[in-house]
Motif scaffolding. Structure first.
Motif, PDB file in Angstrom:
ATOM      1  N   PRO B  81       0.820  -1.217   0.000  1.00  0.00           N
ATOM      2  CA  PRO B  81       0.000   0.000   0.000  1.00  0.00           C
ATOM      3  C   PRO B  81       0.859   1.276   0.000  1.00  0.00           C
ATOM      4  N   SER B  82       2.000   1.253   0.706  1.00  0.00           N
ATOM      5  CA  SER B  82       2.864   2.451   0.719  1.00  0.00           C
ATOM      6  C   SER B  82       3.648   2.553  -0.581  1.00  0.00           C
ATOM      7  N   ILE B  83       4.150   1.421  -1.052  1.00  0.00           N
ATOM      8  CA  ILE B  83       5.010   1.443  -2.237  1.00  0.00           C
ATOM      9  C   ILE B  83       4.269   1.958  -3.469  1.00  0.00           C
ATOM     10  N   PHE B  84       3.059   1.469  -3.657  1.00  0.00           N
ATOM     11  CA  PHE B  84       2.351   1.817  -4.891  1.00  0.00           C
ATOM     12  C   PHE B  84       1.618   3.158  -4.822  1.00  0.00           C
ATOM     13  N   SER B  85       1.722   3.842  -3.693  1.00  0.00           N
ATOM     14  CA  SER B  85       1.011   5.128  -3.635  1.00  0.00           C
ATOM     15  C   SER B  85       1.911   6.296  -4.042  1.00  0.00           C
ATOM     16  N   ALA B  86       3.145   5.993  -4.475  1.00  0.00           N
ATOM     17  CA  ALA B  86       4.055   7.081  -4.877  1.00  0.00           C
ATOM     18  C   ALA B  86       3.532   7.806  -6.126  1.00  0.00           C
ATOM     19  N   GLU B  87       3.869   9.089  -6.201  1.00  0.00           N
ATOM     20  CA  GLU B  87       3.479   9.904  -7.367  1.00  0.00           C
ATOM     21  C   GLU B  87       4.239   9.396  -8.597  1.00  0.00           C
ATOM     22  N   HIS B  88       3.530   9.168  -9.687  1.00  0.00           N
ATOM     23  CA  HIS B  88       4.193   8.564 -10.852  1.00  0.00           C
ATOM     24  C   HIS B  88       4.978   9.573 -11.694  1.00  0.00           C
ATOM     25  N   THR B  89       6.149   9.117 -12.154  1.00  0.00           N
ATOM     26  CA  THR B  89       6.995  10.000 -12.958  1.00  0.00           C
ATOM     27  C   THR B  89       6.779   9.762 -14.454  1.00  0.00           C
ATOM     28  N   GLY B  90       6.096   8.655 -14.787  1.00  0.00           N
ATOM     29  CA  GLY B  90       5.874   8.319 -16.196  1.00  0.00           C
ATOM     30  C   GLY B  90       6.980   7.440 -16.769  1.00  0.00           C
ATOM     31  N   LYS B  91       8.003   7.157 -15.950  1.00  0.00           N
ATOM     32  CA  LYS B  91       9.097   6.299 -16.440  1.00  0.00           C
ATOM     33  C   LYS B  91       8.780   4.824 -16.179  1.00  0.00           C
ATOM     34  N   LYS B  92       9.344   3.994 -17.068  1.00  0.00           N
ATOM     35  CA  LYS B  92       9.039   2.563 -16.966  1.00  0.00           C
ATOM     36  C   LYS B  92      10.327   1.750 -16.913  1.00  0.00           C
ATOM     37  N   ALA B  93      10.299   0.709 -16.090  1.00  0.00           N
ATOM     38  CA  ALA B  93      11.437  -0.218 -16.040  1.00  0.00           C
ATOM     39  C   ALA B  93      10.916  -1.644 -16.026  1.00  0.00           C
ATOM     40  N   ILE B  94      11.658  -2.512 -16.706  1.00  0.00           N
ATOM     41  CA  ILE B  94      11.336  -3.947 -16.631  1.00  0.00           C
ATOM     42  C   ILE B  94      12.394  -4.592 -15.758  1.00  0.00           C
ATOM     43  N   ILE B  95      11.952  -5.374 -14.805  1.00  0.00           N
ATOM     44  CA  ILE B  95      12.886  -6.036 -13.889  1.00  0.00           C
ATOM     45  C   ILE B  95      12.646  -7.537 -14.007  1.00  0.00           C
ATOM     46  N   THR B  96      13.732  -8.275 -14.147  1.00  0.00           N
ATOM     47  CA  THR B  96      13.558  -9.709 -14.372  1.00  0.00           C
ATOM     48  C   THR B  96      14.739 -10.511 -13.851  1.00  0.00           C
ATOM     49  N   CYS B  97      14.563 -11.819 -13.800  1.00  0.00           N
ATOM     50  CA  CYS B  97      15.665 -12.738 -13.503  1.00  0.00           C
ATOM     51  C   CYS B  97      16.046 -13.432 -14.812  1.00  0.00           C
ATOM     52  N   TYR B 113      11.447  -1.009  -5.530  1.00  0.00           N
ATOM     53  CA  TYR B 113      12.226   0.221  -5.343  1.00  0.00           C
ATOM     54  C   TYR B 113      11.938   1.216  -6.473  1.00  0.00           C
ATOM     55  N   PHE B 114      11.814   0.692  -7.680  1.00  0.00           N
ATOM     56  CA  PHE B 114      11.439   1.558  -8.815  1.00  0.00           C
ATOM     57  C   PHE B 114      10.064   2.179  -8.544  1.00  0.00           C
ATOM     58  N   GLU B 115       9.126   1.340  -8.094  1.00  0.00           N
ATOM     59  CA  GLU B 115       7.764   1.827  -7.820  1.00  0.00           C
ATOM     60  C   GLU B 115       7.788   2.921  -6.746  1.00  0.00           C
ATOM     61  N   LEU B 116       8.579   2.674  -5.724  1.00  0.00           N
ATOM     62  CA  LEU B 116       8.681   3.616  -4.610  1.00  0.00           C
ATOM     63  C   LEU B 116       9.156   4.991  -5.084  1.00  0.00           C
ATOM     64  N   HIS B 117       9.922   4.988  -6.184  1.00  0.00           N
ATOM     65  CA  HIS B 117      10.422   6.248  -6.730  1.00  0.00           C
ATOM     66  C   HIS B 117       9.576   6.729  -7.906  1.00  0.00           C
ATOM     67  N   GLY B 118       8.364   6.206  -8.002  1.00  0.00           N
ATOM     68  CA  GLY B 118       7.407   6.726  -8.988  1.00  0.00           C
ATOM     69  C   GLY B 118       7.530   6.118 -10.379  1.00  0.00           C
ATOM     70  N   TRP B 119       8.408   5.125 -10.527  1.00  0.00           N
ATOM     71  CA  TRP B 119       8.499   4.457 -11.819  1.00  0.00           C
ATOM     72  C   TRP B 119       7.453   3.353 -11.893  1.00  0.00           C
ATOM     73  N   ASP B 120       7.107   2.948 -13.109  1.00  0.00           N
ATOM     74  CA  ASP B 120       6.334   1.728 -13.275  1.00  0.00           C
ATOM     75  C   ASP B 120       7.339   0.592 -13.315  1.00  0.00           C
ATOM     76  N   GLY B 121       7.362  -0.208 -12.262  1.00  0.00           N
ATOM     77  CA  GLY B 121       8.323  -1.315 -12.197  1.00  0.00           C
ATOM     78  C   GLY B 121       7.659  -2.618 -12.591  1.00  0.00           C
ATOM     79  N   TYR B 122       7.800  -2.991 -13.874  1.00  0.00           N
ATOM     80  CA  TYR B 122       7.178  -4.238 -14.332  1.00  0.00           C
ATOM     81  C   TYR B 122       8.074  -5.400 -13.949  1.00  0.00           C
ATOM     82  N   TYR B 123       7.565  -6.272 -13.121  1.00  0.00           N
ATOM     83  CA  TYR B 123       8.375  -7.380 -12.646  1.00  0.00           C
ATOM     84  C   TYR B 123       7.940  -8.680 -13.329  1.00  0.00           C
TER      85      TYR B 123
END
Lengths: 373, 214
Positions: B81-97, B113-123
């Motif tokens: 709930p805290s992580i995804f409430s960050a203001e979005h910057t419009g930037k996107k990152a893909i994170i993978t193994c 961490y990307f989400e926390l900084h307003g990025w869309d962190g696609y995992y």
């Protein structure tokens, strides 16, 4: 070699091995068990009956039968301290007066299970992450919607107020000069504007409720007096439809803590709804009574009743039932949703009982003030 | 604030697989409005690093390591709930193994961490096949990609994957990292353009997520 290693092996099996080791008497009593088996079951097994350890689903434990099968590994479920049965693969050896039981878990099977659980858990956690992300996005969109709704409704109220004011003015000041058609037109403008204003007010209420901005200014007040006042106001409209409104209160009702404006809004909604859906010649009854630590208000009509399958959606926004008003009155579909939220905000409850062809009774209750300790 | 005593209590609950004990501690910290950053670095990351060390030293079994991972993954979800409430910057990152990498918790923390900084962190998860990653990247056109390896024997898989991505997306910035670099292996990536080895969440933050703050 064996004679020298036997004591070492015996010591290992009794102290360190993760194999189930049991010496069983011919009567089915456990004569010896190793540390691992005691820990697995969660108690000292020596002296206990074998059926306290073996879970035999569906048939009684037959040691003779188990011995006959001992040429093959036999699957036996064990009762464990973790309260989950564990399957062990057993071999039974007849030692004359006693039976040696050796059981092993299948580590390959457990490994597969663990891998599968791990993957499922990862998948579940990733889905939870996605879901929570979507929830956060929806929450933001909903906030935006409420903001938009609030701004739009607020800004539309002024122009509608002007339309209503001028139509009132024309009807009052120029009535002598207007043709009957023009009067009907102006009355239509007036009625429609009133409905639009009512709709906008309800949209503003809904937007405030949904964005968590519903402010209740609660104070100790006399709910009986408020009901009487509301009945008087609605009595005029009821009389036009030849409907009577009666109030019944047989008890002395103490003051209750509530927001007078909001509860008046609720009473107005419930009583005007009752009039809206009642036929001429019927009576709307408003009852006030105490129920435990609550005061309950019941508004009962002798109207058409609500079909049972529509009851659930009554208190949801933008829901209109199939029941038609008896005088052509319009509904916004928002009133009861707002009513419900205001009641919940007071820590109260709202519910309805209805029978098609007999009528509906809407109840709401408010908590009574607790006496100071 | 996570002091050593609290950390040891948490670590002991984690190693014994006590989800309820750990949940109580994490919920208490969330209630005390601890920063997500501190929770991630000083509790989740620190405890899982220690779990990894204990496993490497044969002090705990692989089953216990998996149990700790499962419990930690669950606990992380309490912070969403805290992580995804960050203001979005419009930037996107893909994170993978990488393909063959089944330890996903580090990568997931990076995505958060990307989400926390307003990025869309696609995992995308553990053991992501290269073709699926390429397909997803074509759809999302991210500003950045981050690839994690937790065990060093996945270095070769990482090199192959990076090569494949650069072939399709030559200008895409790629971050690589994870515990798989603990004993080295970074030299293979030093000469590659647009590829950066990130050694910690702090480094990720200062170099890519919040560079103006430094």
């Amino acid at each position: 070699m064996m004679p020298e290693t036997s004591p070492i092996l015996a010591d290992y099996i009794m102290r360190d091995s993760t194999m189930v080791f049991l010496i069983i008497g011919k009567e089915g009593n456990i004569l010896e068990s190793n540390n691992f088996t005691d820990a697995l079951v969660g108690k000292k097994l020596k002296g206990l009956a074998l059926n306290e350890l073996f879970i035999d689903f569906g048939k009684a434990l037959d040691l003779d039968q188990l011995l006959k099968e001992s040429t093959e590994k036999t699957l036996v479920n064990l009762s464990t301290a973790a309260n989950l049965p564990e399957t062990y693969y057993f071999r039974f050896y007849d030692l004359g007066n006693t039976i040696l039981a050796l059981g092993e878990a299948n580590n390959y099977e457990i490994g597969l299970l663990r891998k599968s659980m791990l993957e499922l858990n990862q998948e579940l956690n990733n889905l939870t992450r996605e879901l929570q992300k979507k929830n956060a996005e929806l929450k933001k969109l909903n906030e935006l919607k409420n903001q938009f709704l609030g701004i739009a409704a607020h800004d539309l109220r002024n122009p509608i107020g002007i339309i209503m004011g001028y139509s009132d003015f024309l009807l009052e000041e120029l009535i002598e000069e207007l043709t009957p058609d023009q009067i009907v037109m102006l009355e239509t403008i007036q009625n429609t504007s009133e409905f639009m204003l009512h709709l906008l007010n309800e949209l503003l209420d809904l937007s405030a409720i949904e964005s968590g901005k519903l402010r209740l200014e609660k104070q100790k007040s006399d709910i009986s007096a408020l009901i009487r006042k509301n009945i008087t106001i609605n009595g005029v409209i009821a009389a036009k439809k030849n409907i009577q409104i009666q109030m019944q209160s047989f008890e002395s009702i103490p003051d209750v803590l509530f927001d007078e404006n909001k509860i008046e809004q609720i009473l107005n909604n419930l009583i005007s709804n009752a009039i809206k859906f009642s036929l001429a010649g019927t009576t709307v009854r408003v009852n006030l009574f105490l129920t435990g630590d609550h005061v309950t208000v019941a508004v009962a009509d002798q109207g058409q009743g609500i079909p049972p399958h529509e009851i659930d959606r009554l208190f949801k926004p933008f829901q209109v039932t199939s029941v038609k008003s008896t005088g052509g009155e319009k509904s916004t579909g928002l009133g009861l949703s707002i009513v419900r939220n205001i009641i919940l905000g007071h820590g109260g409850k709202i519910w309805v009982e209805s029978k098609v062809g007999v009528g509906s009774t809407f109840y709401f209750s408010l908590p009574l003030l607790r006496p100071s300790p | 604030m996570i002091d050593n005593k609290l950390f040891l209590t948490y670590q002991s609950s984690l190693l014994s697989g006590s989800r309820s004990g750990c949940t109580q501690i994490v919920n208490g910290l969330i209630k005390s409005e601890i920063s997500i950053k501190e929770l991630y670095i000083n509790l989740f990351q620190r405890s899982m690093y220690e779990v990894g060390t204990l496993w490497e030293q044969n002090k705990i079994s692989v089953a216990t390591e998996h149990l700790c991972t499962s419990v930690t993954e669950y606990l992380i979800s309490l912070c969403y709930p805290s992580i995804f409430s960050a203001e979005h910057t419009g930037k996107k990152a893909i994170i993978t193994c990488t393909p063959g990498e089944y330890h996903q918790i580090g990568a997931r923390m990076v995505a958060d961490y990307f989400e926390l900084h307003g990025w869309d962190g696609y995992y995308l998860g553990a053991d992501t096949p290269a073709d699926e990653l390429i397909k997803f990247t074509t759809e999302k056109l991210p500003d950045l990609m981050a690839i994690s390896i937790s065990v060093s024997f996945n270095h070769a898989n990482l090199l192959r994957l990076v090569d494949k991505i650069r072939h399709t997306f030559p200008d895409l910035t790629i971050l690589v990292g994870g515990q798989g670099f603990r004993w080295g292996g970074d030299e293979a990536f030093q000469s590659l353009e647009n590829i950066y080895l990130i050694r910690s969440l702090d480094e990720l933050e200062t170099k890519f997520l919040n560079p103006q703050a430094t």
